[in-house]
Each structure stands twice: as structure tokens, then as C-alpha cells.
Design a protein around this motif. Structure first.
Motif, PDB file in Angstrom:
ATOM      1  N   UNK A 372       0.814  -1.219   0.000  1.00  0.00           N
ATOM      2  CA  UNK A 372       0.000   0.000   0.000  1.00  0.00           C
ATOM      3  C   UNK A 372       0.848   1.269   0.000  1.00  0.00           C
ATOM      4  N   UNK A 373       1.962   1.279   0.737  1.00  0.00           N
ATOM      5  CA  UNK A 373       2.818   2.464   0.745  1.00  0.00           C
ATOM      6  C   UNK A 373       3.420   2.708  -0.633  1.00  0.00           C
ATOM      7  N   UNK A 374       3.948   1.651  -1.221  1.00  0.00           N
ATOM      8  CA  UNK A 374       4.576   1.790  -2.537  1.00  0.00           C
ATOM      9  C   UNK A 374       3.572   2.238  -3.592  1.00  0.00           C
ATOM     10  N   UNK A 375       2.356   1.704  -3.519  1.00  0.00           N
ATOM     11  CA  UNK A 375       1.327   2.101  -4.483  1.00  0.00           C
ATOM     12  C   UNK A 375       1.026   3.589  -4.372  1.00  0.00           C
ATOM     13  N   UNK A 376       0.955   4.080  -3.137  1.00  0.00           N
ATOM     14  CA  UNK A 376       0.699   5.506  -2.932  1.00  0.00           C
ATOM     15  C   UNK A 376       1.857   6.348  -3.450  1.00  0.00           C
ATOM     16  N   UNK A 377       3.086   5.926  -3.153  1.00  0.00           N
ATOM     17  CA  UNK A 377       4.250   6.681  -3.600  1.00  0.00           C
ATOM     18  C   UNK A 377       4.391   6.669  -5.114  1.00  0.00           C
ATOM     19  N   UNK A 378       3.925   5.595  -5.746  1.00  0.00           N
ATOM     20  CA  UNK A 378       3.932   5.524  -7.208  1.00  0.00           C
ATOM     21  C   UNK A 378       2.900   6.454  -7.839  1.00  0.00           C
TER      22      UNK A 378
END
Length: 430
Positions: A372-378
Motif C-alpha cells: 500500500x505504501x509503494x502504491x501511494x508513492x507511485x
């Protein structure tokens, strides 16, 4: 500006085109809800003919017809497809330093094909390419999207922007061999032009080299190499074009300058102090810290040709980076999962999870960093990073409970991308 932002969004969706045109249901014994940390028993994940999840139900209470292909994974736990925010697709971890001169110019490009396949089979269904020469990452992304080769969903940075003689340049002591890398830009105006050029030629992400690095020649990792004005120009121009910006930054001054400039993610972040961590928290900056690759570099790097001067830098930087990671976790900084795969083999990225836990994260926090963090940062929170309705049907099945033993992520029992079974120990049912 609005038209450009819409164009960037449309491009991201096209890049994530579904790999499957059939309806699928995936069942397993358990599923990890990465938002809450709760284990869901007997999930049935329905994926439509555009590769996106249409429903998540209880497999004990729902039925499906013969037109739906059933991927049965008994005894397994489902987690979302993993996201690595810092990979290098081209080249070989076996060929470093001057040994690269023994190989032909196109060798690095060719190696992108098996590397992409290994990343996907290791459970990384989405990756962010944090720098690639000759636009190799764009070519690999295009081939994957066409279905011509196996690989994850790729966000490509192409050529990283850096200063003359800096970490992202090509540095030798022989004038007759001197060349300038394609991403070199000095001064804000050159940086602006370079951002526009990279986007025109296929970049979806801008990477800048704010400080020196471990694997570059004649640079010090802690030394700042791009000015605040140059970093801010990169961030402002990229954001205007609807793109994110990542900054290679080991040293404290370069980290702080990149945060003040509005950079979205700080790569490596080795020499953090409490002020830098506080700044990152206040401004919502993500930290992407590759804290496993020290183990590989110091044990295997010399065999691959890594020079002693680079190994000496790694001995200093690696330990300091891990302590910075520990402190940033203690103080509540926002983290994404980034490995610097390419320094070491593409199939081994999940080894970093255990190191993240060893240096202060809970297993759930480490998994969230890669979902979820990586998806948001992407900038793609509705596409990837969770097993939820509307997102792509990207999943990894593991044996056991990853919250109890994070190392189970190192050996996926099955990988599913867009509803298509990529690799599995267990047979699916037609």
C-alpha cells in the motif's frame, strides 16, 4: 497542465494493460489484509476480463460457473503483488567494475529480459526502474505490455539526471575515454530541458543524483552534487508534467536539500539525522532504503569485479544506512520498499524483508512498505498494492503466515499478475 496530467494518468493505465482476457477466481486458505494486518480465511478473489478485481468473497459461500477459471491454492496465504521501488533492469550482478569492458555494448540490454522475468517470478508484480541507460527500461516495459516477454508492471526512469563528474556520469581518468552520460545537466535551465527530454522519450519517473554514490568512481557518497535550485527545478518541472521524482541521496546535506526541493522519494538515505527525518515526516517524503544489498556486496562483490575503492565505501555506508533506517522507523518516517536489485540478482529482492524486520520494522510494516505504501508513492493507489475491488488482480501466494515468518516471502508458491498464473507449485483448475 490539466491535459498533461490526464495524459500521464492514461499512460499509466495503458502501461498496466491486463495480461488476461478471461474471468478468473483465485482461492486460498488465507489472505492478508495489508491495511489492517488481519488474516481473512478462505478468500475467493474474482478477477474480470480486464485483469481487475471485481469481488472478494468467502469461498465457502459463493459459487462460480464453468466459464470462470479457478486458480486453487490450498494451504496458501495470499498477499498483494509486491512492489519494488528501486530496481535496475539491465546488466548482470556477475559483471561489475572494469569486468564490464569484457562484454559487448548490448550485453546490459539483453540481460534485461531474464532480469524482468526473475523479478516477476519472485513475486514483484510491479517495479520502479530507478535509472537505465539507452532507454532500456522503456523498451522492456513496452515488450512486457505487448505480451512479448514476461515481466512486472514497470515505471521507467530512463537516464538519471546528475552533475558533470557526479554519481550519474561516466568517470575515468583518461581523457581519451571520457564521455558524458545522457542524463548529465548542469544548472536549473539544463535540468528543466533534461526533464522534458526524458519525458518525451518515455520516462514516467524522474530520477536525480543529489549526492555521490558507492558504485561510482571518484565520488563520495556523503557529498552533495546537485544544488537546491537544480533539485527544485527537477521537482517542479516533473510535477507540472504529472510525474514523480526520486533522488539518489546518501549524504545528510543532499537529503535535506532534496526534501526541501519537494522530491517525492529519497533513495538510500544513508546518513540521516533527526532533523532530516523530521523534515521527511512533515513534508510527506518517502524513504526508500536498500538495506539488504550490503550483505551481497560485501560477500560477493569482489568476485563480480567490484573495485576495492567501492567496497571500502560500502563498508562505511552500509552500517550507517542501517542505523539510519532503525532511527527513521523509531521516529515514524514513511517508508517504501526499494532494493537496488541489479547490484545483486533480480530474484533475491525479497531477502530485504527480513533485514527490515531485524532493524526495527514489524513484519506488517515491511509488507506495507512493498504494497500500500509503494502504491501511494507511485501515484497508483487505485491500481496496485492491495487485494481490493478495482485494483489489478496481482497476488502472491506463500506457504505459512508472513506476519509470523517474514522469510516465507522469499519463496513464493504462486505468482498471479492480472489474473494470470505466472508461476506456481500447485496446479490450477480449469
Amino acid at each position: 497542465m490539466k491535459r498533461l496530467l490526464l495524459t500521464a494518468t492514461a499512460a499509466a493505465l495503458l502501461q498496466a494493460a491486463p495480461a488476461s482476457a478471461e474471468k478468473v477466481v483465485v482461492t486460498a486458505d488465507r489472505m492478508l489484509d495489508v491495511r489492517t494486518g488481519k488474516i481473512v480465511d478462505y478468500p475467493a478473489v474474482f478477477i474480470g476480463d480486464v485483469g481487475r478485481i471485481t469481488a472478494v468473497a468467502d469461498a465457502r459461500t459463493v459459487r462460480w460457473g464453468s466459464e470462470v477459471r479457478h486458480i486453487a491454492l490450498p494451504g496458501r496465504t495470499l498477499v498483494p503483488g509486491l512492489i519494488d521501488m528501486h530496481v535496475h533492469l539491465e546488466g548482470s550482478s556477475k559483471v561489475k567494475g572494469y569486468r564490464a569492458l569484457e562484454y559487448t555494448d548490448s550485453f546490459d540490454i539483453v540481460m534485461g529480459v531474464p532480469n524482468a522475468k526473475r523479478l516477476l517470478e519472485a513475486g514483484f508484480t510491479s517495479v520502479r526502474s530507478a535509472g537505465s541507460g539507452s532507454y532500456t527500461d522503456v523498451a522492456i516495459r513496452q515488450a512486457v505490455d505487448l505480451g512479448e516477454m514476461e515481466g512486472p508492471r514497470i515505471t521507467a526512469a530512463t537516464n538519471p539526471i546528475g552533475a558533470t563528474g557526479g554519481h550519474c556520469d561516466s568517470n575515468t581518468n583518461r581523457p581519451s575515454l571520457a564521455r558524458t552520460n545522457k542524463g548529465v545537466a548542469d544548472g536549473p535551465d539544463e535540468v528543466r530541458k533534461k526533464v522534458r527530454e526524458l519525458r518525451k522519450l518515455g520516462a514516467q519517473l524522474i530520477k536525480v543524483c543529489a549526492t555521490g554514490g558507492v558504485f561510482s568512481r571518484n565520488t563520495e557518497p556523503g557529498a552533495q552534487q546537485m544544488t537546491f535550485e537544480e533539485l527544485k527545478m527537477a521537482a517542479d518541472e516533473a510535477h507540472m508534467l504529472g510525474m514523480k521524482v526520486a533522488a539518489h541521496a546518501h549524504g545528510t546535506d543532499g537529503i535535506k536539500a532534496a526534501i526541501r526541493a519537494g522530491i517525492d522519494t529519497i533513495e538510500h538515505a544513508s546518513f540521516l539525522d533527526d532533523e532530516a527525518i523530521r523534515m521527511a515526516k512533515e513534508r510527506g517524503t518517502w524513504l526508500s532504503m536498500d538495506i539488504y544489498n550490503t550483505d551481497w556486496t560485501l560477500s560477493e562483490g569482489a568476485k563480480a569485479g567490484v573495485l576495492e575503492e567501492n567496497l571500502a565505501k560500502e563498508r562505511v555506508v552500509g552500517g550507517r544506512q542501517r542505523e539510519s533506517f532503525r532511527r527513521s522507523v523509531q521516529l515514524g518516517a514513511r517508508h517504501v520498499f526499494g532494493t537496488d536489485v541489479g547490484v545483486y540478482p533480480a530474484g533475491l529482492g525479497a531477502r530485504q524483508f527480513a533485514v527490515m524486520v531485524r532493524f526495527g520494522m514489524t513484519p506488517l510494516q515491511a509488507i506495507q512498505a512493498a504494497t500500500v505504501n509503494a502504491a501511494q508513492a507511485l501515484g497508483r493507489p487505485g491500481d496496485v498494492g492491495a487485494i481490493e475491488v478495482g485494483r489489478f488482480g496481482d497476488m502472491v501466494a506463500v506457504s505459512g503466515d508472513p506476519l509470523a515468518d517474514i522469510t516465507v516471502l522469499e519463496q513464493p508458491a504462486a505468482v498471479i499478475k492480472g489474473g494470470r498464473l505466472v508461476t506456481s507449485e500447485a496446479p490450477s483448475k480449469g
